[in-house]
Design an enzyme around this catalytic site. Structure first.
Site, PDB file in Angstrom:
ATOM      1  N   LYS A   1      -6.147  10.619 -18.242  1.00 54.96           N
ATOM      2  CA  LYS A   1      -6.325  11.355 -19.507  1.00 54.96           C
ATOM      3  C   LYS A   1      -5.098  11.174 -20.401  1.00 54.96           C
ATOM      4  O   LYS A   1      -4.794  10.075 -20.802  1.00 54.96           O
ATOM      5  CB  LYS A   1      -6.626  12.817 -19.206  1.00 54.96           C
ATOM      6  CG  LYS A   1      -7.623  13.035 -18.059  1.00 54.96           C
ATOM      7  CD  LYS A   1      -8.999  12.445 -18.320  1.00 54.96           C
ATOM      8  CE  LYS A   1      -9.888  12.651 -17.102  1.00 54.96           C
ATOM      9  NZ  LYS A   1     -11.188  12.024 -17.210  1.00 54.96           N
TER      10      LYS A   1
ATOM     11  N   ARG B   1       0.848  -1.214   0.000  1.00 56.23           N
ATOM     12  CA  ARG B   1       0.000   0.000   0.000  1.00 56.23           C
ATOM     13  C   ARG B   1       0.873   1.250   0.000  1.00 56.23           C
ATOM     14  O   ARG B   1       0.515   2.255  -0.619  1.00 56.23           O
ATOM     15  CB  ARG B   1      -0.960  -0.020   1.203  1.00 56.23           C
ATOM     16  CG  ARG B   1      -1.768   1.235   1.359  1.00 56.23           C
ATOM     17  CD  ARG B   1      -3.151   1.018   1.977  1.00 56.23           C
ATOM     18  NE  ARG B   1      -3.157   0.130   3.110  1.00 56.23           N
ATOM     19  CZ  ARG B   1      -2.691   0.412   4.345  1.00 56.23           C
ATOM     20  NH1 ARG B   1      -2.179   1.595   4.595  1.00 56.23           N
ATOM     21  NH2 ARG B   1      -2.741  -0.475   5.302  1.00 56.23           N
TER      22      ARG B   1
ATOM     23  N   TYR C   1     -12.141  21.590 -12.730  1.00 53.80           N
ATOM     24  CA  TYR C   1     -12.782  20.285 -12.862  1.00 53.80           C
ATOM     25  C   TYR C   1     -13.893  20.168 -11.821  1.00 53.80           C
ATOM     26  O   TYR C   1     -13.647  20.306 -10.624  1.00 53.80           O
ATOM     27  CB  TYR C   1     -11.733  19.182 -12.706  1.00 53.80           C
ATOM     28  CG  TYR C   1     -12.355  17.815 -12.709  1.00 53.80           C
ATOM     29  CD1 TYR C   1     -13.139  17.397 -13.782  1.00 53.80           C
ATOM     30  CD2 TYR C   1     -12.207  16.959 -11.633  1.00 53.80           C
ATOM     31  CE1 TYR C   1     -13.746  16.158 -13.778  1.00 53.80           C
ATOM     32  CE2 TYR C   1     -12.807  15.719 -11.626  1.00 53.80           C
ATOM     33  CZ  TYR C   1     -13.582  15.331 -12.702  1.00 53.80           C
ATOM     34  OH  TYR C   1     -14.186  14.106 -12.686  1.00 53.80           O
TER      35      TYR C   1
ATOM     36  N   ASP D   1      -3.120  21.707 -11.460  1.00 51.25           N
ATOM     37  CA  ASP D   1      -3.717  20.593 -12.204  1.00 51.25           C
ATOM     38  C   ASP D   1      -3.354  20.820 -13.662  1.00 51.25           C
ATOM     39  O   ASP D   1      -3.915  21.687 -14.335  1.00 51.25           O
ATOM     40  CB  ASP D   1      -5.236  20.571 -11.994  1.00 51.25           C
ATOM     41  CG  ASP D   1      -5.910  19.412 -12.728  1.00 51.25           C
ATOM     42  OD1 ASP D   1      -5.302  18.867 -13.668  1.00 51.25           O
ATOM     43  OD2 ASP D   1      -7.049  19.065 -12.362  1.00 51.25           O
TER      44      ASP D   1
HETATM   45  C1  LIG Z   1      -8.701  18.412 -15.228  1.00 48.34           C
HETATM   46  C2  LIG Z   1      -9.082  17.201 -14.439  1.00 48.34           C
HETATM   47  N1  LIG Z   1      -8.611  17.051 -13.199  1.00 48.34           N
HETATM   48  C3  LIG Z   1      -8.926  15.975 -12.446  1.00 48.34           C
HETATM   49  C4  LIG Z   1      -9.763  14.987 -12.928  1.00 48.34           C
HETATM   50  C5  LIG Z   1     -10.093  13.789 -12.065  1.00 48.34           C
HETATM   51  O1  LIG Z   1      -9.431  12.647 -12.558  1.00 48.34           O
HETATM   52  P1  LIG Z   1      -9.997  11.154 -12.333  1.00 48.34           P
HETATM   53  O2  LIG Z   1     -11.242  11.039 -13.156  1.00 48.34           O
HETATM   54  O3  LIG Z   1      -8.876  10.271 -12.781  1.00 48.34           O
HETATM   55  O4  LIG Z   1     -10.277  11.011 -10.863  1.00 48.34           O
HETATM   56  C6  LIG Z   1     -10.286  15.100 -14.206  1.00 48.34           C
HETATM   57  C7  LIG Z   1     -11.218  14.065 -14.733  1.00 48.34           C
HETATM   58  O5  LIG Z   1     -11.982  14.314 -15.638  1.00 48.34           O
HETATM   59  C8  LIG Z   1      -9.938  16.234 -14.986  1.00 48.34           C
HETATM   60  O6  LIG Z   1     -10.412  16.390 -16.237  1.00 48.34           O
END
Ligand SMILES: Cc1ncc(COP(=O)(O)O)c(C=O)c1O
Length: 383
Positions: free
Chosen positions: A202, A52, A104, A177
């Site tokens: 992504k 883990r 997001y 991000d």
């Molecule tokens: C810009 C962005 N940040 C974070 C996330 C969250 O990622 P996850 O779906 O892998 O949890 C996403 C998902 O769509 C995203 O587009």
């Protein structure tokens, strides 16, 4: 092989050039063990006790992404959300954090509904406006500034260097991000960020077949140790096979992101003055509000994400999505296949997405095919 001078394309293509010491394999074995043997004198000199916290399946992918981002260390997580929330969970109750109004949506919802319940003081601001950042910062109390650039689903651009300078002057950390930009286009740590986060689901993985997250830190400091401890305690860890898949995906990161970005630029330009379209939101268009900043901090393209606002409002937008054939009508982004989505339907109340907005994730198909499909869908929707 020592690789200090190699370009990121070479590092990614060969996943740092690691060769398995036991078999000489160039694709790594998948370590599935959850536990590791203790030394005879009761120590764990390998540094690994339990998977883990210490899974060797993470090592190559973590070191590769840290290298591509120019950071000290990387950490894999079970999802982008697990990576992002680990940063906020490493703060203390009462800490003030700034996050963008356009970001997001799941993370925004978690911040407003859960992080606040744990005692974080979350303030959503217009992160694209340095004056708004300056006003909102509370020196000594603001511990984190969260940036997303380009930001979902309007693709607004935040100036990382300016925001980081303001945040640091107030004693706050900066996390970015960078899911949409990827290290191919932007390296936030070079611009002053302390942490970089990716929904590796992504572009890093790139094939719509894996949920994963990544953090990279500028320094192996006490805050990073807390982030790693949050991962180990809460257990938002990636599986061994998933770590292997992610590494495989990252080998083609540079090809995929450059291809998608070039295609998105052509698509944005083609539809910018289309009679059926109200507006195209894409930082690569010269008249986009964030274009000048994007041109400074994004190199080699403006990313594979854009949105279009369809004339005729919500009904016309949804009808356009319904008539699309080659683009897949699905959520998510960053895969080889192009996706289209009516974003307000996903985000619901409080979304910054106007009702006429379709979010487009451009894949690596032929650009002319993508343009032709969107054109026929717009015609039929207005038919
Ligand atoms: C810009 C962005 N940040 C974070 C996330 C969250 O990622 P996850 O779906 O892998 O949890 C996403 C998902 O769509 C995203 O587009």
């Amino acid at each position: 092989m020592d690789t200090p001078s190699l370009k990121p394309e070479s590092l990614a293509a060969q996943a740092l050039g690691w060769v398995d010491a036991t078999t000489r394999a160039i694709s790594p074995p998948i370590h599935a063990s959850t536990t590791f043997i203790r030394d005879a004198d009761n120590q764990y000199r390998t540094g690994r006790a339990y998977a883990r916290a210490d899974n060797p399946a993470f090592d190559q992918a973590e070191q590769l992404i840290a290298r591509l981002e120019g950071g000290a260390q990387g950490a894999l997580f079970a999802s982008g959300m697990a990576a992002a929330t680990a940063v906020f969970q490493s703060l203390a109750p009462g800490d003030h954090v700034l996050a963008p109004k356009v970001m997001y949506w799941s993370l925004r919802n978690w911040l407003m509904n859960f992080a606040t319940a744990w005692g974080l003081q979350v303030e959503l601001i217009d992160m694209t406006d340095p004056a708004a950042v300056r006003t909102a910062l509370k020196p000594g109390r603001t511990k984190l500034v969260w940036i997303e650039t380009p930001a979902n689903p309007l693709w607004t651009i935040t100036d990382i260097a300016t925001t980081a300078a303001l945040a640091h002057a107030a004693g706050a950390r900066v996390a970015v991000d960078s899911t949409v930009a990827t290290p191919v286009l932007t390296r936030p740590i070079e611009l002053g960020a302390d942490l970089v986060m990716h929904a590796a689901t992504k572009y890093l993985n790139g094939h719509s077949d894996l949920i994963a997250g990544v953090l990279v830190t500028r320094e192996d400091d006490d805050f990073w140790k807390r982030v790693k401890a949050v991962r180990a305690y809460i257990g938002g860890t990636l599986g061994s096979f998933e770590s292997w898949l992610l590494l495989r995906g990252m080998r083609t990161l540079y090809l995929r992101v450059r291809c998608a970005s070039a295609s998105a630029q052509r698509i944005a330009e083609r539809f910018a003055r289309h009679p059926r379209i109200e507006a195209v939101l894409y930082p690569g268009l010269p008249d986009a509000p964030g274009h000048a900043v994007a041109a400074r901090q994004m190199h080699g393209g403006f990313g594979g994400m854009l949105s279009i606002r369809v004339k005729g409002g919500e009904a016309a937008a949804i009808a356009t999505a319904a008539h699309i054939a080659l683009w897949k009508r699905a959520t998510s982004l960053g895969g080889t296949e192009s996706l289209v989505e009516h974003r307000a339907s996903v985000e619901g109340a409080g979304t910054p997405a106007p009702p006429d907005l379709l979010r487009l994730s451009v894949g690596i198909e032929d650009t002319a095919d993508l343009i032709a499909d969107l054109e026929q869908a717009l015609e039929r929707a207005h038919g």
